[in-house]
Design an enzyme around this catalytic site. Structure first.
Site, mmCIF file in Angstrom:
data_model
loop_
_atom_site.group_PDB
_atom_site.id
_atom_site.type_symbol
_atom_site.label_atom_id
_atom_site.label_comp_id
_atom_site.label_asym_id
_atom_site.label_seq_id
_atom_site.Cartn_x
_atom_site.Cartn_y
_atom_site.Cartn_z
ATOM 1 N N SER A 272 -35.551 10.717 21.195
ATOM 2 C CA SER A 272 -35.469 9.190 21.251
ATOM 3 C C SER A 272 -34.731 9.025 22.434
ATOM 4 O O SER A 272 -34.252 9.641 23.132
ATOM 5 C CB SER A 272 -34.426 8.860 19.855
ATOM 6 N N TYR B 169 -25.399 11.451 17.586
ATOM 7 C CA TYR B 169 -27.024 11.142 17.560
ATOM 8 C C TYR B 169 -27.675 11.685 18.952
ATOM 9 O O TYR B 169 -28.606 12.323 18.862
ATOM 10 C CB TYR B 169 -27.202 9.924 17.141
#
Length: 318
Positions: free
Chosen positions: A158, A184
């Protein structure tokens, strides 16, 4: 070294990039395949004639997804198997139950910005699920991938990797305050580093691994944001004119990297919008580019060895 471009782009769909690809007789695994990008990845791969295994934590949801795909893809060859990436024992059971060569492993499942949770080993959940579980799965399936002779691994990263490199000195937020975004971010950096080192180690076995950024897509991945943040983010995206992708468009880069003849033998790279991404000092628009630290070969080797140590200790502890 020039960046790789393809005839496809940010608005291409998974069905468009896979058109004409024949994987009859080949096997594929897609984790997190019951919804969103994962479901559309399975749907596209099913059109190639491949046998596609939906590796999911919720087998009932996976079964519903398989039924929906089978109704839309004539002759789809699908199987649902249980896999909890946060549980080393579940990963080991999945690996032990695999038989035969494996052409494609799409490490699609993920957790984003969840509240602080730890596995029984004390591992922070996002890093455990997004990286360590997928790492254990890929290492466990190495021989099956090698047996295919031209296998590919797709590691879903990502642009969120831009929030943090991997902090080896405190992977699991045991000494620093927990920050869901940083947790994350480092897990998504780890996904890229895995592709770098897997390609270096396994290229002689005919295995290529790459990382991909699907794009800006609204899926269940944002479920931990809360309604207020989700509404505010949607409004900001609309105001800035940012083009949000559909799940079908979001799956395109994964499917392209998994199947395109244009990328045969290509590994250790980071793709977005169906092309190789530019290296950037910062991801200023929140979507595009890859940071140097995510492609650092020394960090990739260190992460690989550290992950092996963590998994070894977990298995010894039972």
């Amino acid at each position: 070294m020039s960046l790789i471009v393809t005839p496809f782009g940010p608005r291409s769909t998974a069905m468009e990039v896979v058109a004409g690809v024949d994987l009859s007789g080949r096997a594929a695994i897609v984790t997190g395949a019951s919804s969103g990008i994962g479901l559309e990845t399975v749907r596209a791969l099913a059109t190639t004639g491949a046998r596609v295994v939906l590796a999911v934590r919720d087998v009932e949801a996976g079964g519903r997804a398989a039924e929906e795909i089978a109704a839309s893809v004539e002759g789809a060859c699908l199987e649902v198997r249980e896999l909890d990436l946060a549980d080393v024992r579940s990963v080991d059971r999945f690996v032990a139950g695999w038989d035969g060569p494996l052409r494609l492993l799409v490490n699609n499942a993920g957790v984003m910005e969840s509240p602080l949770r730890r596995t029984p080993q004390g591992w922070e959940l996002q890093f455990a699920t997004n990286h360590l579980g997928h790492f254990a799965l890929a290492v466990g399936l190495h021989d099956a991938l090698a047996a295919d002779g031209a296998a590919r691994i797709v590691s879903l990263s990502s642009s969120g990797h831009g929030a943090s490199p991997v902090h080896f000195e405190d992977l699991f937020f045991e000494r620093r305050p927990y920050d869901p975004s940083l947790a994350y971010g480092q897990s998504k950096t780890a996904n890229v580093l895995f592709a770098v080192e897997a390609s270096r180690r396994w290229a002689p076995d005919g295995i290529a691994a790459n990382a991909v950024m699907p794009g800006g897509i609204w899926t269940r991945l944002q479920r931990h944001w809360g309604e207020e943040r989700l509404r505010a983010t949607r409004a900001a995206v609309a105001a800035d004119g940012i083009a949000v992708k559909s799940p079908q468009q979001g799956a395109a880069t994964s499917v392209l990297v998994a199947t395109s003849p244009l990328l045969e033998g290509i590994g250790g790279r980071y793709f977005e919008d169906c092309r190789e991404a530019d290296r950037v000092a910062a991801i200023t628009d929140g979507l595009h580019g890859v940071r140097d630290y995510a492609l650092d070969p020394a960090a990739a080797r260190q992460l690989w060895d550290h992950a092996l140590d963590l998994l070894g200790a977990a298995r010894r502890a039972g």
